[in-house]
Design a protein around this motif. Structure first.
Motif, short mmCIF file in Angstrom:
data_model
loop_
_atom_site.label_atom_id
_atom_site.label_comp_id
_atom_site.label_asym_id
_atom_site.label_seq_id
_atom_site.Cartn_x
_atom_site.Cartn_y
_atom_site.Cartn_z
N VAL A 1 0.84 -1.21 0.00
CA VAL A 1 0.00 0.00 0.00
C VAL A 1 0.87 1.25 0.00
N ALA A 2 1.95 1.23 0.77
CA ALA A 2 2.85 2.39 0.77
C ALA A 2 3.45 2.60 -0.62
N ARG A 3 3.84 1.52 -1.28
CA ARG A 3 4.38 1.65 -2.63
C ARG A 3 3.33 2.17 -3.60
N ALA A 4 2.09 1.70 -3.46
CA ALA A 4 1.02 2.17 -4.34
C ALA A 4 0.78 3.66 -4.14
N PHE A 5 0.81 4.11 -2.89
CA PHE A 5 0.58 5.52 -2.61
C PHE A 5 1.74 6.38 -3.12
N ARG A 6 2.96 5.84 -3.10
CA ARG A 6 4.08 6.57 -3.68
C ARG A 6 3.94 6.65 -5.20
N ARG A 7 3.51 5.55 -5.78
CA ARG A 7 3.37 5.47 -7.24
C ARG A 7 2.30 6.44 -7.75
N ASP A 8 1.23 6.61 -6.97
CA ASP A 8 0.12 7.48 -7.37
C ASP A 8 -0.30 8.30 -6.16
N PRO A 9 0.26 9.49 -5.96
CA PRO A 9 -0.01 10.28 -4.76
C PRO A 9 -1.48 10.68 -4.60
N GLN A 10 -2.28 10.61 -5.66
CA GLN A 10 -3.70 10.93 -5.54
C GLN A 10 -4.53 9.74 -5.06
N LEU A 11 -3.92 8.58 -5.00
CA LEU A 11 -4.67 7.36 -4.71
C LEU A 11 -5.30 7.34 -3.31
N PRO A 12 -4.62 7.80 -2.26
CA PRO A 12 -5.23 7.70 -0.92
C PRO A 12 -6.62 8.31 -0.83
N ALA A 13 -6.83 9.42 -1.52
CA ALA A 13 -8.15 10.08 -1.48
C ALA A 13 -9.20 9.31 -2.25
N MET A 14 -8.80 8.35 -3.09
CA MET A 14 -9.74 7.57 -3.88
C MET A 14 -10.16 6.27 -3.20
N VAL A 15 -9.50 5.92 -2.10
CA VAL A 15 -9.82 4.68 -1.39
C VAL A 15 -11.03 4.92 -0.50
N ASP A 16 -12.01 4.03 -0.58
CA ASP A 16 -13.20 4.19 0.27
C ASP A 16 -12.83 4.07 1.74
N LYS A 17 -12.13 3.00 2.10
CA LYS A 17 -11.73 2.77 3.49
C LYS A 17 -10.52 1.86 3.49
N LEU A 18 -9.59 2.13 4.40
CA LEU A 18 -8.38 1.33 4.54
C LEU A 18 -8.39 0.72 5.93
N VAL A 19 -8.49 -0.60 6.00
CA VAL A 19 -8.54 -1.32 7.28
C VAL A 19 -7.24 -2.11 7.44
N MET A 20 -6.57 -1.95 8.58
CA MET A 20 -5.25 -2.54 8.78
C MET A 20 -5.18 -3.29 10.10
N THR A 21 -4.43 -4.38 10.13
CA THR A 21 -4.03 -4.99 11.39
C THR A 21 -2.57 -4.64 11.64
N GLY A 22 -2.27 -4.15 12.83
CA GLY A 22 -0.89 -3.78 13.11
C GLY A 22 -0.77 -2.88 14.32
N GLY A 23 0.43 -2.82 14.83
CA GLY A 23 0.71 -1.92 15.94
C GLY A 23 0.20 -2.47 17.28
N SER A 24 0.55 -1.75 18.32
CA SER A 24 0.17 -2.13 19.67
C SER A 24 -0.18 -0.86 20.45
N LEU A 25 -1.30 -0.88 21.15
CA LEU A 25 -1.75 0.29 21.89
C LEU A 25 -0.79 0.66 23.02
N ASN A 26 -0.18 -0.35 23.63
CA ASN A 26 0.60 -0.12 24.84
C ASN A 26 2.07 -0.49 24.68
N ALA A 27 2.55 -0.50 23.43
CA ALA A 27 3.95 -0.83 23.16
C ALA A 27 4.34 -2.16 23.80
N SER A 28 3.45 -3.13 23.66
CA SER A 28 3.73 -4.49 24.10
C SER A 28 3.67 -5.37 22.87
N GLY A 29 4.80 -5.93 22.43
CA GLY A 29 4.88 -6.53 21.11
C GLY A 29 4.75 -8.03 21.08
#
Length: 313
Positions: free
Chosen positions: A129-157
């Motif tokens: 997704v990051a590569r796609a957004f670099r390739r086409d900088p207008q693309l993020p505004a064209m996405v209906d919704k981006l749902v991701m799994t990742g990260g940690s709320l409390n920095a517990s990995g």
């Protein structure tokens, strides 16, 4: 009319569970599935994706986008949990189409062909997704919704002491996507880990005789055994299945808009999700982050798989 979605995943066992949940739900049309490096390398992810689609053989066959290596990825080893091939050592034999598009190009082309209509469900590192957004900088505004799994709320990995796997694997990509203009929802580790299945989960999944049941019966036992033998757990966590559930049934989750960024340079803190809750104008929320999930979520997942099993006979 079915909602359109691209699924971007690193093709481990829980990614396959998520795909089973989505591919047979008439409410959604999976336009494309794109493979990314993560729990397995690029070539293995591509082979796994082609094998899973061949075995599931859904009525509406999505287009396939191929993973390419991430040169900045750290050395990680998930074989103890997912097997050498990421799918419980099932060792499916398959040929990958040589003329398939790269994952990032397919994301760009699909969203461009359906502006404001396509959501992207990201179940692995955010490289594509990051590569796609670099390739086409207008693309993020064209996405209906981006749902991701990742990260940690409390920095517990789950890969280092303080980092979740997807963000640790490609923190630069995660940071670019979080800072993009796309409407974003994030499922952090604490929430996806809240949904647990006992070690008898196979008994609640579709039985053999359906394409979904046959596939899950081949790949799930390894992970179930690994959770007990390698991690000492009496329960199974399927993070990406919970990510898919948040897309299918968002009412089961509570979300909070928070300012979020990712640490990319830290020796000990690579990939840490940094949340800024200060009451200052520059700290406005840039992503809706799940903070809790209902206790019934696990039953929704097994019900969704039961439905998929019935439709794949």
């Amino acid at each position: 009319m079915p909602r359109k979605v691209i699924v971007d995943c690193d093709m481990g066992t829980d990614d396959v569970v998520a795909l089973c949940m989505l591919l047979f739900d008439d409410r959604y049309e999976v336009l494309a599935i794109t493979a990314t490096e993560g729990c397995v390398g690029a070539d293995q992810a591509n082979e796994n994706l082609q094998a899973v689609l061949t075995l599931l053989d859904p009525d509406r066959y999505p287009r396939v986008g191929l993973a390419t290596p991430n040169e900045n990825a750290p050395a990680v080893d998930s074989r103890f949990l997912y097997g050498d091939d990421g799918l419980g050592n099932a060792n499916f034999e398959v040929s990958v189409p040589q003329n398939a598009r790269s994952a990032e190009k397919l994301i760009v082309d699909t969203v461009r062909s359906n502006p404001d209509e396509v959501s992207i469900l990201c179940l692995g590192p955010l490289t594509n997704v990051a590569r796609a957004f670099r390739r086409d900088p207008q693309l993020p505004a064209m996405v209906d919704k981006l749902v991701m799994t990742g990260g940690s709320l409390n920095a517990s990995g789950n890969i280092t002491a303080c980092a979740e796997f997807n963000f640790y694997f490609d923190p630069e990509g995660a940071r670019e996507v979080l800072q993009s203009r796309a409407a974003k929802m994030l499922l952090p580790l604490e929430v996806t880990s809240e949904v647990k299945f006992d070690l008898g989960i196979l008994g609640d999944m579709p039985k053999g005789g359906s394409r979904v049941g046959d596939l899950l019966g081949r790949i799930m036992p390894y992970t179930i055994r690994a959770c007990r033998q390698q991690l000492g757990l009496e329960q199974v966590i399927l993070n990406d299945a919970v990510g898919a559930l948040s897309f299918l049934e968002p009412q089961l989750f509570e979300f909070e808009s928070i300012g979020a960024d990712v640490e990319v340079d830290g020796t000990l803190t690579r990939g840490v999700l940094v949340l800024d809750r200060r009451f200052r104008p520059e700290c406005r929320g840039n992503v809706n982050i799940a903070t809790s999930v209902r206790e019934t979520a696990g039953q929704y997942i097994t019900d969704q798989l039961t439905m998929a099993g019935q439709k794949s006979r």
